[in-house]
Scaffold this motif. Sequence first.
Motif, PDB file in Angstrom:
ATOM      1  N   THR A   8      23.397  24.559 -13.753  1.00 48.69           N
ATOM      2  CA  THR A   8      23.512  25.177 -12.428  1.00 48.69           C
ATOM      3  C   THR A   8      24.761  24.641 -11.730  1.00 48.69           C
ATOM      4  N   THR A   9      25.130  25.285 -10.637  1.00 48.48           N
ATOM      5  CA  THR A   9      26.288  24.819  -9.875  1.00 48.48           C
ATOM      6  C   THR A   9      26.061  23.414  -9.322  1.00 48.48           C
ATOM      7  N   GLY A  10      24.855  23.117  -8.907  1.00 46.69           N
ATOM      8  CA  GLY A  10      24.539  21.776  -8.418  1.00 46.69           C
ATOM      9  C   GLY A  10      24.677  20.739  -9.513  1.00 46.69           C
ATOM     10  N   ASP A  11      24.248  21.090 -10.730  1.00 47.04           N
ATOM     11  CA  ASP A  11      24.388  20.179 -11.864  1.00 47.04           C
ATOM     12  C   ASP A  11      25.859  19.902 -12.172  1.00 47.04           C
ATOM     13  N   ILE A  12      26.710  20.906 -12.008  1.00 45.87           N
ATOM     14  CA  ILE A  12      28.146  20.714 -12.219  1.00 45.87           C
ATOM     15  C   ILE A  12      28.668  19.639 -11.277  1.00 45.87           C
ATOM     16  N   LEU A  13      28.343  19.768  -9.994  1.00 51.97           N
ATOM     17  CA  LEU A  13      28.841  18.811  -9.011  1.00 51.97           C
ATOM     18  C   LEU A  13      28.317  17.409  -9.289  1.00 51.97           C
ATOM     19  N   LYS A  14      27.041  17.287  -9.640  1.00 56.38           N
ATOM     20  CA  LYS A  14      26.466  15.973  -9.964  1.00 56.38           C
ATOM     21  C   LYS A  14      27.154  15.355 -11.172  1.00 56.38           C
ATOM     22  N   ALA A  15      27.371  16.151 -12.211  1.00 56.65           N
ATOM     23  CA  ALA A  15      28.003  15.646 -13.428  1.00 56.65           C
ATOM     24  C   ALA A  15      29.450  15.237 -13.171  1.00 56.65           C
ATOM     25  N   LEU A  16      30.165  16.011 -12.383  1.00 60.01           N
ATOM     26  CA  LEU A  16      31.550  15.657 -12.069  1.00 60.01           C
ATOM     27  C   LEU A  16      31.619  14.338 -11.317  1.00 60.01           C
ATOM     28  N   GLN A  17      30.733  14.152 -10.345  1.00 57.20           N
ATOM     29  CA  GLN A  17      30.728  12.911  -9.579  1.00 57.20           C
ATOM     30  C   GLN A  17      30.327  11.715 -10.445  1.00 57.20           C
ATOM     31  N   ALA A  18      29.407  11.917 -11.378  1.00 59.98           N
ATOM     32  CA  ALA A  18      28.982  10.829 -12.262  1.00 59.98           C
ATOM     33  C   ALA A  18      30.072  10.469 -13.268  1.00 59.98           C
ATOM     34  N   THR A  45      22.120  26.388  -6.857  1.00 61.87           N
ATOM     35  CA  THR A  45      21.145  26.763  -7.879  1.00 61.87           C
ATOM     36  C   THR A  45      21.621  27.916  -8.756  1.00 61.87           C
ATOM     37  N   GLU A  46      22.857  28.338  -8.550  1.00 60.30           N
ATOM     38  CA  GLU A  46      23.402  29.448  -9.343  1.00 60.30           C
ATOM     39  C   GLU A  46      23.515  29.013 -10.813  1.00 60.30           C
ATOM     40  N   PRO A  47      22.920  29.764 -11.735  1.00 56.66           N
ATOM     41  CA  PRO A  47      23.004  29.372 -13.148  1.00 56.66           C
ATOM     42  C   PRO A  47      24.418  29.548 -13.704  1.00 56.66           C
ATOM     43  N   VAL A  48      24.789  28.668 -14.619  1.00 60.14           N
ATOM     44  CA  VAL A  48      26.093  28.737 -15.285  1.00 60.14           C
ATOM     45  C   VAL A  48      25.887  28.624 -16.790  1.00 60.14           C
ATOM     46  N   SER A  49      26.842  29.176 -17.534  1.00 61.09           N
ATOM     47  CA  SER A  49      26.783  29.091 -18.995  1.00 61.09           C
ATOM     48  C   SER A  49      28.157  28.704 -19.525  1.00 61.09           C
ATOM     49  N   PRO A  50      28.215  28.190 -20.751  1.00 54.49           N
ATOM     50  CA  PRO A  50      29.485  27.701 -21.305  1.00 54.49           C
ATOM     51  C   PRO A  50      30.592  28.745 -21.405  1.00 54.49           C
ATOM     52  N   ASP A  51      30.243  30.022 -21.463  1.00 53.87           N
ATOM     53  CA  ASP A  51      31.268  31.055 -21.621  1.00 53.87           C
ATOM     54  C   ASP A  51      31.866  31.530 -20.294  1.00 53.87           C
ATOM     55  N   GLN A  52      31.435  30.960 -19.176  1.00 51.81           N
ATOM     56  CA  GLN A  52      31.945  31.379 -17.875  1.00 51.81           C
ATOM     57  C   GLN A  52      33.158  30.541 -17.462  1.00 51.81           C
ATOM     58  N   GLU A  53      34.022  31.153 -16.671  1.00 49.39           N
ATOM     59  CA  GLU A  53      35.182  30.468 -16.117  1.00 49.39           C
ATOM     60  C   GLU A  53      34.793  29.961 -14.733  1.00 49.39           C
ATOM     61  N   ILE A  54      34.903  28.640 -14.526  1.00 46.75           N
ATOM     62  CA  ILE A  54      34.439  28.026 -13.284  1.00 46.75           C
ATOM     63  C   ILE A  54      35.575  27.234 -12.654  1.00 46.75           C
ATOM     64  N   TYR A  55      35.786  27.462 -11.354  1.00 44.94           N
ATOM     65  CA  TYR A  55      36.798  26.753 -10.588  1.00 44.94           C
ATOM     66  C   TYR A  55      36.153  26.119  -9.371  1.00 44.94           C
ATOM     67  N   LEU A  56      36.624  24.930  -9.012  1.00 42.44           N
ATOM     68  CA  LEU A  56      36.236  24.299  -7.751  1.00 42.44           C
ATOM     69  C   LEU A  56      37.393  24.463  -6.781  1.00 42.44           C
TER      70      LEU A  56
END
Length: 63
Positions: A8-18, A45-56
């Motif tokens: 999820t988008t929240g998981d991305i932010l948590k993982a980046l900070q960790a 809570t937006e779901p994400v998958s490995p094939d998506q392009e994600i930018y912060l």
Amino acid sequence: MVEVEASTTGDILKALQANYPGLQAPISAGVSIAIDGRVYATSLTEPVSPDQEIYLMQRLKGG
């Protein structure tokens, strides 16, 4: 460009900070997440998958 494990988008932010403690302050200041060109300013809570392009992006504030 970095890679993190997240579902999820929240998981991305948590993982980046960790994994990259230097990103904690900019993320805490506010970011928007673009997934395949669509911007999500508040959804963690937006779901994400490995094939998506994600930018912060720094969240734009104004008045």
